[in-house]
Design an enzyme around this catalytic site. Structure first.
Site, mmCIF file in Angstrom:
data_model
loop_
_atom_site.group_PDB
_atom_site.id
_atom_site.type_symbol
_atom_site.label_atom_id
_atom_site.label_comp_id
_atom_site.label_asym_id
_atom_site.label_seq_id
_atom_site.Cartn_x
_atom_site.Cartn_y
_atom_site.Cartn_z
ATOM 1 N N LYS A 1 0.867 -1.177 0.000
ATOM 2 C CA LYS A 1 0.000 0.000 0.000
ATOM 3 C C LYS A 1 0.900 1.222 0.000
ATOM 4 O O LYS A 1 2.065 1.137 0.418
ATOM 5 C CB LYS A 1 -0.866 -0.019 1.275
ATOM 6 C CG LYS A 1 -2.093 0.829 1.201
ATOM 7 C CD LYS A 1 -3.315 0.074 0.731
ATOM 8 C CE LYS A 1 -4.500 1.007 0.648
ATOM 9 N NZ LYS A 1 -5.708 0.355 0.212
ATOM 10 N N GLY B 1 -18.671 7.824 0.265
ATOM 11 C CA GLY B 1 -17.738 8.103 -0.820
ATOM 12 C C GLY B 1 -18.013 7.162 -1.980
ATOM 13 O O GLY B 1 -19.141 6.701 -2.182
ATOM 14 N N VAL C 1 -17.316 4.052 -2.506
ATOM 15 C CA VAL C 1 -17.839 2.721 -2.169
ATOM 16 C C VAL C 1 -19.161 2.831 -1.397
ATOM 17 O O VAL C 1 -20.142 2.156 -1.717
ATOM 18 C CB VAL C 1 -16.814 1.904 -1.352
ATOM 19 C CG1 VAL C 1 -17.390 0.533 -1.003
ATOM 20 C CG2 VAL C 1 -15.514 1.747 -2.125
HETATM 21 P P1 NAD Z 1 -13.779 7.835 -0.482
HETATM 22 O O1 NAD Z 1 -12.687 8.779 -0.142
HETATM 23 O O2 NAD Z 1 -14.439 7.969 -1.806
HETATM 24 O O3 NAD Z 1 -14.925 7.887 0.645
HETATM 25 C C1 NAD Z 1 -14.686 7.995 2.008
HETATM 26 C C2 NAD Z 1 -15.839 8.823 2.565
HETATM 27 O O4 NAD Z 1 -15.762 8.801 3.982
HETATM 28 C C3 NAD Z 1 -15.780 10.293 2.121
HETATM 29 O O5 NAD Z 1 -17.042 10.660 1.588
HETATM 30 C C4 NAD Z 1 -15.467 11.028 3.428
HETATM 31 O O6 NAD Z 1 -16.033 12.333 3.463
HETATM 32 C C5 NAD Z 1 -16.079 10.101 4.448
HETATM 33 N N1 NAD Z 1 -15.566 10.262 5.802
HETATM 34 C C6 NAD Z 1 -14.281 10.434 6.212
HETATM 35 N N2 NAD Z 1 -14.228 10.512 7.543
HETATM 36 C C7 NAD Z 1 -15.500 10.369 7.993
HETATM 37 C C8 NAD Z 1 -16.100 10.361 9.276
HETATM 38 N N3 NAD Z 1 -15.378 10.509 10.392
HETATM 39 N N4 NAD Z 1 -17.434 10.164 9.374
HETATM 40 C C9 NAD Z 1 -18.180 10.020 8.259
HETATM 41 N N5 NAD Z 1 -17.669 10.023 7.008
HETATM 42 C C10 NAD Z 1 -16.359 10.206 6.885
HETATM 43 O O7 NAD Z 1 -13.181 6.364 -0.281
HETATM 44 P P2 NAD Z 1 -13.750 4.984 -0.841
HETATM 45 O O8 NAD Z 1 -13.004 4.612 -2.042
HETATM 46 O O9 NAD Z 1 -15.234 5.039 -0.848
HETATM 47 O O10 NAD Z 1 -13.268 3.978 0.314
HETATM 48 C C11 NAD Z 1 -13.959 3.880 1.566
HETATM 49 C C12 NAD Z 1 -13.258 2.866 2.454
HETATM 50 O O11 NAD Z 1 -13.255 1.592 1.797
HETATM 51 C C13 NAD Z 1 -11.781 3.184 2.736
HETATM 52 O O12 NAD Z 1 -11.442 2.712 4.027
HETATM 53 C C14 NAD Z 1 -11.038 2.374 1.683
HETATM 54 O O13 NAD Z 1 -9.714 2.080 2.069
HETATM 55 C C15 NAD Z 1 -11.917 1.128 1.656
HETATM 56 N N6 NAD Z 1 -11.810 0.376 0.400
HETATM 57 C C16 NAD Z 1 -12.041 0.983 -0.787
HETATM 58 C C17 NAD Z 1 -11.952 0.227 -1.957
HETATM 59 C C18 NAD Z 1 -12.244 0.844 -3.307
HETATM 60 O O14 NAD Z 1 -12.386 0.083 -4.279
HETATM 61 N N7 NAD Z 1 -12.375 2.162 -3.410
HETATM 62 C C19 NAD Z 1 -11.623 -1.125 -1.902
HETATM 63 C C20 NAD Z 1 -11.415 -1.721 -0.648
HETATM 64 C C21 NAD Z 1 -11.506 -0.950 0.496
#
Ligand code: NAD
Length: 304
Positions: free
Chosen positions: A80, A180, A182
């Site tokens: 990562k 976000g 996901v």
């Molecule tokens: P993203 O940045 O698009 O979304 C994250 C969201 O969380 C944002 O809208 C942000 O404003 C919100 N957020 C941050 N802190 C917060 C809080 N304290 N309370 C409420 N909301 C809060 O990221 P993503 O791609 O949607 O990923 C979300 C999670 O899933 C992450 O932990 C990421 O590592 C994990 N993940 C993502 C993927 C992928 O394919 N994108 C795959 C596996 C795991």
């Protein structure tokens, strides 16, 4: 901070630090384990409060990727990267091109992709400096997030079947933290399946969107853990399950997308002691990595 004595250092193979004065890039790449193949894992850009926080995050996240790829049956290892900076202001093309150069120095032992704070566009900028980027749109699988949302939805369905002995999500209440890439996609699937949604995000526009699209009930971020719901789906950042948060939960299942939800391994047992079923993040959020794994294998094959 020392690395070797850190609680989060689990015999990682390499931890590399990159700084580029011209673009302001400050990045760390951690390769946890390459037993099964080159390390594939996303790049997170975040305004870390300290370098220690960034190092802790990259060590924890890279280890989780080893688990995720091996459990998904992929011939890939775990790694990562994190970029220290404000994802809204500092994510320039020059910075991501410099990041691509850093990835290229590892000669294909680490392949980067999108994560929190990075986008397909940004990783395409990095791709201009190296072939070792996955999840690009042209000639690649594109954004892995929709596949992750779908995988998490299936993971929640499986957890419900196991714990609540039903195939249907109809009428169940699901509290989603983070709307976000996901989380919002997941809400779409849950809404379609007839679940009631309670949502939160620090971004008010996203909350409004979920209210409009899915009739979701919105709560302030600090109240999401206290909701009377059947399921809590963490889809924001990690370490959300800890000594302070677990006693507040009123749900029967925790299942969501966020990586590294347990602050410490013992918090898995703490959930079990409360009779809460925990679907491990690395088991149910592998949809995206499964999607982009072929692309990663192709970039490695080109190297040979
Ligand atoms: P993203 O940045 O698009 O979304 C994250 C969201 O969380 C944002 O809208 C942000 O404003 C919100 N957020 C941050 N802190 C917060 C809080 N304290 N309370 C409420 N909301 C809060 O990221 P993503 O791609 O949607 O990923 C979300 C999670 O899933 C992450 O932990 C990421 O590592 C994990 N993940 C993502 C993927 C992928 O394919 N994108 C795959 C596996 C795991």
């Amino acid at each position: 901070m020392t690395i070797f004595n850190s609680n989060e250092f689990y015999d990682h193979e390499s931890v590399l630090f990159f700084k580029d004065r011209t673009t302001g890039l400050k990045a760390i790449i951690a390769i946890h384990d390459t037993t099964l193949g080159p390390a594939l894992g996303g790049t997170r850009m975040w305004n870390y409060a300290s370098e220690e926080e960034a190092i802790t995050d990259v060590l924890r996240l890279s280890k989780g990727m080893t688990y995720k790829s091996s459990l998904a049956g992929l011939n890939l290892g775990g790694g990562k990267s994190v970029i220290i900076g404000d994802p809204q202001q500092d994510g320039t093309e020059a910075l991501f091109r410099a990041f691509g150069k850093a990835v290229h120095r590892l000669n294909g032992n680490y392949i980067a992709a999108e994560d929190v704070g990075t986008t397909v566009q940004r990783m395409e900028w990095a791709r201009k400096s190296t072939p070792y980027i996955s999840g690009i749109s042209e000639g690649g699988a594109g954004d892995p997030s929709p596949a992750t949302s779908f995988g998490v939805f299936n993971g929640i369905t499986a957890a419900v079947k196991y714990k609540l002995k039903t195939d249907s999500l109809r009428g169940l209440t699901i509290a989603v933290q983070g709307l976000g890439n996901v989380g919002m996609g997941l809400c779409g699937y849950l809404h379609e399946a007839g679940a009631k949604l309670i949502v939160t995000d620090i971004n008010r526009q996203s909350v409004q969107k979920a209210q409009e699209l899915f009739g979701a009930t919105a709560v302030e971020p600090e109240h999401i853990l206290d909701q009377d719901a059947d399921i809590f789906a963490p889809c924001a950042l990690g370490a959300v399950l800890n000594d302070a948060s677990i006693p507040r939960l009123k749900v029967q299942i925790v299942a969501g997308a966020a990586n590294n939800q347990l602050e410490k391994p013992r918090h898995g047992k703490a959930l079990r002691d409360l009779n809460i079923l925990y679907a491990p993040d690395y088991a149910i959020n592998a949809g995206g990595i499964i999607l982009i794994s072929n692309e990663a294998q192709t970039s490695i094959a080109k190297k040979r």
